[in-house]
Design a protein around this motif. Structure first.
Motif, PDB file in Angstrom:
ATOM      1  N   THR A 127       0.868  -1.345   0.004  1.00  0.00           N
ATOM      2  CA  THR A 127      -0.014  -0.093   0.089  1.00  0.00           C
ATOM      3  C   THR A 127       1.032   1.185   0.198  1.00  0.00           C
ATOM      4  N   LYS A 182       4.735   1.184  -5.389  1.00  0.00           N
ATOM      5  CA  LYS A 182       4.012  -0.039  -4.794  1.00  0.00           C
ATOM      6  C   LYS A 182       4.220  -1.016  -6.053  1.00  0.00           C
ATOM      7  N   SER A 234      -2.283  -4.290  -4.650  1.00  0.00           N
ATOM      8  CA  SER A 234      -2.149  -3.013  -3.973  1.00  0.00           C
ATOM      9  C   SER A 234      -3.538  -2.491  -3.741  1.00  0.00           C
ATOM     10  N   HIS A 262      -5.093   1.257  -1.842  1.00  0.00           N
ATOM     11  CA  HIS A 262      -4.785   2.849  -1.221  1.00  0.00           C
ATOM     12  C   HIS A 262      -5.221   2.908   0.342  1.00  0.00           C
ATOM     13  N   VAL A 318      -4.721  -0.692   6.134  1.00  0.00           N
ATOM     14  CA  VAL A 318      -5.362  -1.589   5.018  1.00  0.00           C
ATOM     15  C   VAL A 318      -6.602  -2.466   5.676  1.00  0.00           C
TER      16      VAL A 318
END
Length: 568
Positions: free
Chosen positions: A327, A334, A421, A423, A430
């Motif tokens: 992240t 990333k 991945s 954001h 996360v």
């Protein structure tokens, strides 16, 4: 190594030496047979030697070409800094046009002989013509094609504009690319020169920005946009048109944005480029993303990650199933880290699939898919199809919506290892981010394997960094992170190696953790994020600021860089 001397009387057939050049290229595996076969077709049409065709098509780097030439012919390689060119041709009795056409650049002209830089030291016809025209024996040095082009432009000025006829077929495009008669116009030369400059400074993006009275060109270097050049407005349309032609975009469409991909050839090497154009009030703008694998280390050991983060990533890659996240904000590296993880599967027997937007680098051991939402090929749709293709490892370029999150978690829970991945502000964030997208705690407890969060900071130039006393801000930050304050730090100064900036390249700072039984139980029991954080820190999670402070203490970066990355 003494320069090879050529006279008007002695010229032996060079076919044997040309064969030796090609044989050495094959023996050293500098070029593959497919490229040689392709180049033979182009060489037949243009009359150019195969080795020069290979170079001009991007299959043979300049350095490899001149190294083999130098060895076979027995002449030195031209160093432009040590041996400058002759700008005044009045004493030689030959024109700049003749020299450019013959690819001969005069370097020194003593009374008895003439020193010449040549692109092709085996070109008997050109060399004998020069000997005849000047009445002097000639000593030669082999020149890198890129050095020779720059030398001609500096000595005699750029070529006059001549329109180029477009040809859509691949072979004819390649023939046109290297033909001596294909002289590019001002817009094409501008694009090529800017691209070469961008590669030289390690830029990641090139921006062509039309304005009312001019065209501004900027380069993104180490995350910062720097002004490169401002040219007249009449070059704006030709430059963008050139970009669109080589990226196979629609030249007639100027009202809508377009995306494409192309390859530039710089110093005999192919560099992939992603192109995006967009209409503006003063014409079309274009942004070129440079995807040069030579400057991007796709090796976890070469990325500059801390030992703890490398251990997290390496251990995660051994997981037979589950989902692991990387992240960070846009531009935090990333994708590079995920690609580094993909590279660990290069020699394994696991089937690896990826869905990306866009595909940035190509891998021989990965089946890669680019999303096309307009056609219905979304991340979620691609993932569903992947589950029917017997994969072992799946890379999801980005989890953006609940549907993609649900399919990715399903894949992780059904025996696949998923890399993705997403954001989030930091590593712990996360978990609530996924729950906001509808992932249930029990699903996370079953499939979650860990996460790494990262940012990029500029790396101090090792040639000019200046030692200084540790500031109070650094001392207080170290105390807050529970770290000893360094006795000294370094500041940016600026030199010729870093173009006066003081920084050269970037390095990641990060934080992360692997999910153990205690963390997964806390997630399944709906424990607060603070409780999960306490357990993660007990298992080794350190803050991103702590990683940055450790790199400050080693003189890798500065306090301002770390603060801007973590809190900016």
């Amino acid at each position: 190594m003494a320069a090879t001397v050529v006279t008007a009387q002695v010229f032996e057939p060079q076919l044997r030496q040309r064969g030796a050049v090609l044989e050495k290229l094959r023996d050293r595996r500098l070029v593959d047979e497919a490229a040689i076969a392709r180049s033979e077709l182009v060489a037949t049409r243009t009359g150019q030697p195969i080795e020069l065709v290979l170079n001009q098509l991007g299959a043979l780097p300049d350095d490899d070409l001149v190294s083999v030439y130098s060895e076979v012919v027995g002449c030195p390689v031209w160093d432009p800094e040590k041996t400058p060119f002759i700008a005044d041709l009045s004493e030689l009795g030959v024109s700049a046009e003749y020299l450019r056409r013959a690819r001969l650049l005069p370097l020194k002209s003593p009374n008895s002989s003439l020193l010449i830089a040549v692109a092709d030291p085996l070109d008997d016809e050109a060399l004998s013509g020069l000997v005849f025209a000047t009445g002097k024996p000639v000593s030669i040095q082999v020149a890198r094609p890129s050095d020779l082009r720059r030398g001609f432009d500096l000595a005699f000025g750029p070529l006059e504009n001549t329109p180029v006829t477009a040809d859509q077929r691949r072979l004819d495009r390649e023939v046109d690319l290297i033909s001596d008669n294909a002289v590019e116009g001002g817009g094409a030369r501008l694009v090529q020169s800017v691209f070469e400059a961008a590669i030289a400074v390690g830029a990641s993006d090139i921006h062509f920005e039309p304005r009312r009275h001019d065209l501004r060109i900027r380069l993104r270097v180490d995350g910062r946009l720097l002004d490169h050049q401002v040219v007249s407005a009449d070059l704006a349309a030709p430059a963008v048109s050139r970009v669109k032609v080589i990226a196979n975009l629609n030249l007639g469409e100027r009202r809508l944005p377009q995306d494409g991909r192309t390859t530039f050839i710089v110093n005999g090497k192919q560099v992939d480029v992603r192109v995006a154009t967009s209409p503006t009030v003063f014409g079309e703008s274009a942004v070129l993303r440079i995807l040069d694998r030579a400057t991007v280390p796709l090796d976890l050991n070469a990325m500059g990650l801390s030992d703890y983060l490398k251990a997290c990533l390496t251990q995660a890659a051994r997981s037979p199933h589950g989902i692991f996240f990387v992240t960070g904000p846009t531009g935090s590296g990333k994708t590079t880290t995920l690609y580094g993880l993909l590279q660990t599967f290069a020699k394994s027997d696991r089937k690896v699939l990826s869905v990306e937007d866009p595909v940035e680098y190509h891998f021989e051991h990965v089946t890669q898919t680019q999303v096309a939402p307009a056609l219905g090929l979304t991340f979620a749709a691609a993932l569903r199809s992947f589950l029917r293709q017997d994969p072992d490892v799946i890379l999801v370029g980005e989890i953006r919506d609940p549907e993609t999150a649900a399919v990715a978690i399903q894949a992780a829970m059904t025996g696949h290892f998923v890399l993705a991945s997403v954001h989030a502000n930091d590593a712990l964030s996360v978990l609530p981010r996924l729950q906001d997208m509808g992932v249930e705690p029990y699903q996370l407890a079953a499939g979650f394997r860990g996460v790494v969060a990262q940012r990029l900071v500029r790396r101090l130039c090792p040639h000019c960094r200046r030692e200084e006393e540790t500031s109070q801000a650094v001392t207080l930050a170290c105390q807050a992170a529970g770290l000893p304050a360094p006795t000294k730090t370094f500041a940016a100064l600026g030199c010729e190696h870093c173009k006066g900036v003081g920084f050269r390249g970037r390095i990641p700072i990060g934080e992360g953790f692997l999910a153990n039984e205690a963390i997964l139980r806390a997630v399944a029991e709906h424990r607060s994020l603070a409780d999960v954080g306490v357990i993660a820190r007990q298992e080794g999670l350190t803050s991103m600021m702590a990683d940055g402070l450790e790199k400050i203490a080693r003189g890798v970066t500065t306090f301002d860089e770390v603060v801007a990355a973590v809190h900016g």
